[in-house]
Design a protein around this motif. Structure first.
Motif, PDB file in Angstrom:
ATOM      1  N   PRO A  25      37.109  -6.367  39.326  1.00 55.26           N
ATOM      2  CA  PRO A  25      36.551  -5.163  39.967  1.00 55.26           C
ATOM      3  C   PRO A  25      35.564  -5.541  41.059  1.00 55.26           C
ATOM      4  O   PRO A  25      34.815  -6.514  40.913  1.00 55.26           O
ATOM      5  CB  PRO A  25      35.860  -4.448  38.799  1.00 55.26           C
ATOM      6  CG  PRO A  25      36.553  -4.936  37.571  1.00 55.26           C
ATOM      7  CD  PRO A  25      36.951  -6.349  37.865  1.00 55.26           C
ATOM      8  N   ASP A  26      35.572  -4.797  42.139  1.00 55.49           N
ATOM      9  CA  ASP A  26      34.706  -5.107  43.275  1.00 55.49           C
ATOM     10  C   ASP A  26      33.248  -5.204  42.841  1.00 55.49           C
ATOM     11  O   ASP A  26      32.714  -4.292  42.205  1.00 55.49           O
ATOM     12  CB  ASP A  26      34.841  -4.025  44.358  1.00 55.49           C
ATOM     13  CG  ASP A  26      36.189  -4.081  45.054  1.00 55.49           C
ATOM     14  OD1 ASP A  26      36.845  -5.133  44.960  1.00 55.49           O
ATOM     15  OD2 ASP A  26      36.586  -3.079  45.669  1.00 55.49           O
ATOM     16  N   GLY A  27      32.636  -6.323  43.207  1.00 57.13           N
ATOM     17  CA  GLY A  27      31.208  -6.490  42.970  1.00 57.13           C
ATOM     18  C   GLY A  27      30.833  -7.055  41.625  1.00 57.13           C
ATOM     19  O   GLY A  27      29.675  -7.442  41.420  1.00 57.13           O
ATOM     20  N   ALA A  32      27.306   1.004  40.487  1.00 54.43           N
ATOM     21  CA  ALA A  32      28.685   1.382  40.780  1.00 54.43           C
ATOM     22  C   ALA A  32      29.567   1.397  39.530  1.00 54.43           C
ATOM     23  O   ALA A  32      30.471   2.224  39.414  1.00 54.43           O
ATOM     24  CB  ALA A  32      29.273   0.430  41.824  1.00 54.43           C
ATOM     25  N   GLN A  33      29.353   0.458  38.616  1.00 52.26           N
ATOM     26  CA  GLN A  33      30.208   0.339  37.419  1.00 52.26           C
ATOM     27  C   GLN A  33      29.348  -0.095  36.233  1.00 52.26           C
ATOM     28  O   GLN A  33      29.416  -1.241  35.793  1.00 52.26           O
ATOM     29  CB  GLN A  33      31.339  -0.658  37.679  1.00 52.26           C
ATOM     30  CG  GLN A  33      30.899  -1.942  38.356  1.00 52.26           C
ATOM     31  CD  GLN A  33      32.053  -2.670  38.988  1.00 52.26           C
ATOM     32  OE1 GLN A  33      33.210  -2.370  38.760  1.00 52.26           O
ATOM     33  NE2 GLN A  33      31.744  -3.651  39.807  1.00 52.26           N
ATOM     34  N   PRO A  34      28.541   0.814  35.728  1.00 58.30           N
ATOM     35  CA  PRO A  34      27.568   0.451  34.691  1.00 58.30           C
ATOM     36  C   PRO A  34      28.195  -0.113  33.428  1.00 58.30           C
ATOM     37  O   PRO A  34      27.671  -1.070  32.847  1.00 58.30           O
ATOM     38  CB  PRO A  34      26.841   1.780  34.415  1.00 58.30           C
ATOM     39  CG  PRO A  34      27.758   2.846  34.931  1.00 58.30           C
ATOM     40  CD  PRO A  34      28.476   2.243  36.083  1.00 58.30           C
ATOM     41  N   ALA A  93      23.045  -7.912  44.172  1.00 57.98           N
ATOM     42  CA  ALA A  93      24.371  -7.545  43.663  1.00 57.98           C
ATOM     43  C   ALA A  93      24.371  -7.068  42.213  1.00 57.98           C
ATOM     44  O   ALA A  93      25.114  -6.129  41.885  1.00 57.98           O
ATOM     45  CB  ALA A  93      25.340  -8.716  43.839  1.00 57.98           C
ATOM     46  N   PRO A  94      23.590  -7.669  41.295  1.00 63.33           N
ATOM     47  CA  PRO A  94      23.624  -7.155  39.917  1.00 63.33           C
ATOM     48  C   PRO A  94      23.239  -5.683  39.816  1.00 63.33           C
ATOM     49  O   PRO A  94      23.882  -4.918  39.073  1.00 63.33           O
ATOM     50  CB  PRO A  94      22.606  -8.051  39.194  1.00 63.33           C
ATOM     51  CG  PRO A  94      22.605  -9.326  39.972  1.00 63.33           C
ATOM     52  CD  PRO A  94      22.787  -8.902  41.398  1.00 63.33           C
TER      53      PRO A  94
END
Length: 392
Positions: A323-325, A150-152, A143-144
């Protein structure tokens, strides 16, 4: 100036508070994510987090006072990770998951009452159990990096803080990463005009769910959850206490954790067990040089947990509006150490490497047959392979 006597008296209390804070903040995201993965609503997940924290807090106080040993309890973090893994293919519904949690509690109770059941669990080769856990943890440990892609700009601060803290403040690395994630979420809320948080309940509350019993949920959730909780929490918990010279009150601990799991299941609690890694903080030298007073650290751990339980509603709302994730990335960081230890344990012995590899890839693939999830089939595949190859 603080006298040496008062400092000595405060050491177990401080150790207990730190034990609770580190254990709670480093893994509550995993628990919430796991409960949501098997069908819990935010309110039901908040209820599960609340009841787990209250019950293992009370259990830690009870066992520590009765035995005069630093016996600390916790929720099953590997078990929650298993729920996350099972969630991708789980479709039996939340009441069936609650029924599975209830079965886990009954099995833990039976383990304390029936030594033969504990012996049966002990006969599962440790490398296969570790390989199953590693396969279950893999998706969360990815996940990390998934979040980074996805969202750096939201993920990079979390990773940087965690890495720097691992270098200089390893005990506080995960809590600091969580604080960073909360700051990032707050900034996102401000930028979004506080949308998405209206109507959510920020207060802790218990929500009853009438259990239903589904064969696929019992086989796919209850059995692997019980095995993971025993192999990855209760057995290491005994070893940690033993390493500091304390004998674990096994039957009493199994009764308290089993009864606690049974009581907590209808409110969303998945499993309560002996603390493993965090137990070292309350049982070790950090709790004072006088070993006869370290039981106070167990009481302080439980008392602090009761205070933290009040945050359950707020924390679940935060996870719902994040935020997702993003918080899954924190959960992945929290489980990296457990993942590495599981991989090492799975492949350390040459004779178990092929069965362990088959177990690992089966659990990681999340295959489903007959409505039963991958963790169960991973054990079956590994045990069958071990049986066939044992005489080779």
């Amino acid at each position: 100036m603080t006298s040496p006597v008062s400092s000595t008296r405060s050491e177990p209390i401080i150790a207990g508070v730190v034990t609770s804070l580190v254990g709670f903040t480093s893994s509550f995201v995993v628990v919430v994510t796991g409960l949501r993965s098997v069908g819990a609503s935010p309110t039901q997940a908040a209820s599960g987090l609340l009841v787990l924290t209250v019950l293992f807090g009370l259990g830690s106080i009870l066992l520590s006072v009765q035995t005069r040993r630093p016996v600390t309890l916790a929720w099953s973090t590997p078990g929650a990770a298993l729920l996350v893994s099972a969630g991708a293919s789980y479709d039996a519904g939340w009441p069936a998951a609650v029924g599975a949690f209830l079965v886990v509690g009954l099995l833990i109770l039976a383990t304390g009452l029936l030594p033969a059941l504990g012996d049966l669990i002990g006969r599962i080769p440790a490398p296969i159990a570790q390989a199953m856990l590693a396969g279950v943890l893999l998706s969360l440990c990815l996940a990390p990096m998934t979040s980074l892609s996805a969202q750096p700009w939201s993920t990079i601060p979390i990773l940087v803080v965690w890495l720097l803290a691992m270098r200089w403040l390893p005990r506080w690395a995960l809590p600091l990463a969580l604080v960073t994630a909360l700051i990032v979420i707050g900034v996102n809320l401000v930028l979004d005009g506080y949308s998405g948080w209206a109507g959510e309940s920020w207060w802790p509350q218990l929500t009853w769910t009438t259990p239903s019993f589904d064969v696929s949920a019992i086989a796919g959730l209850a059995v692997p959850l019980y095995i993971v909780t025993m192999a990855s929490q209760n057995v290491p918990g005994v070893a940690v206490l033993k390493s500091f010279g304390y004998a674990t009150p096994w039957r009493r601990a199994m009764f308290v954790t089993g009864a606690g799991t049974v009581l907590g299941a209808p409110f969303g609690g998945h499993a309560i067990n002996l603390a493993a890694l965090s137990a070292a903080l309350a049982a070790g030298p950090e709790a004072g040089a006088d070993r006869s007073r370290r039981w106070i650290a167990g009481v302080a751990t439980g008392s602090t947990s009761l205070v933290l339980a009040a945050l359950s509603g707020t924390l679940v709302v935060v996870t719902a509006i994040a935020p997702d994730g993003l918080l899954e990335a924190v959960a992945g960081l929290a489980l990296l150490t457990t993942f590495v230890a599981s991989i090492q344990g799975a492949f350390e012995k040459a004779e178990f490497r092929i069965p362990a590899a088959l177990t690992f890839v089966t659990a990681a693939a999340g295959v489903t047959f007959g409505g039963i999830g991958g963790a169960f089939w991973a054990l079956v595949v590994g045990l069958v392979a071990h049986g066939v190859l044992r005489g080779k």
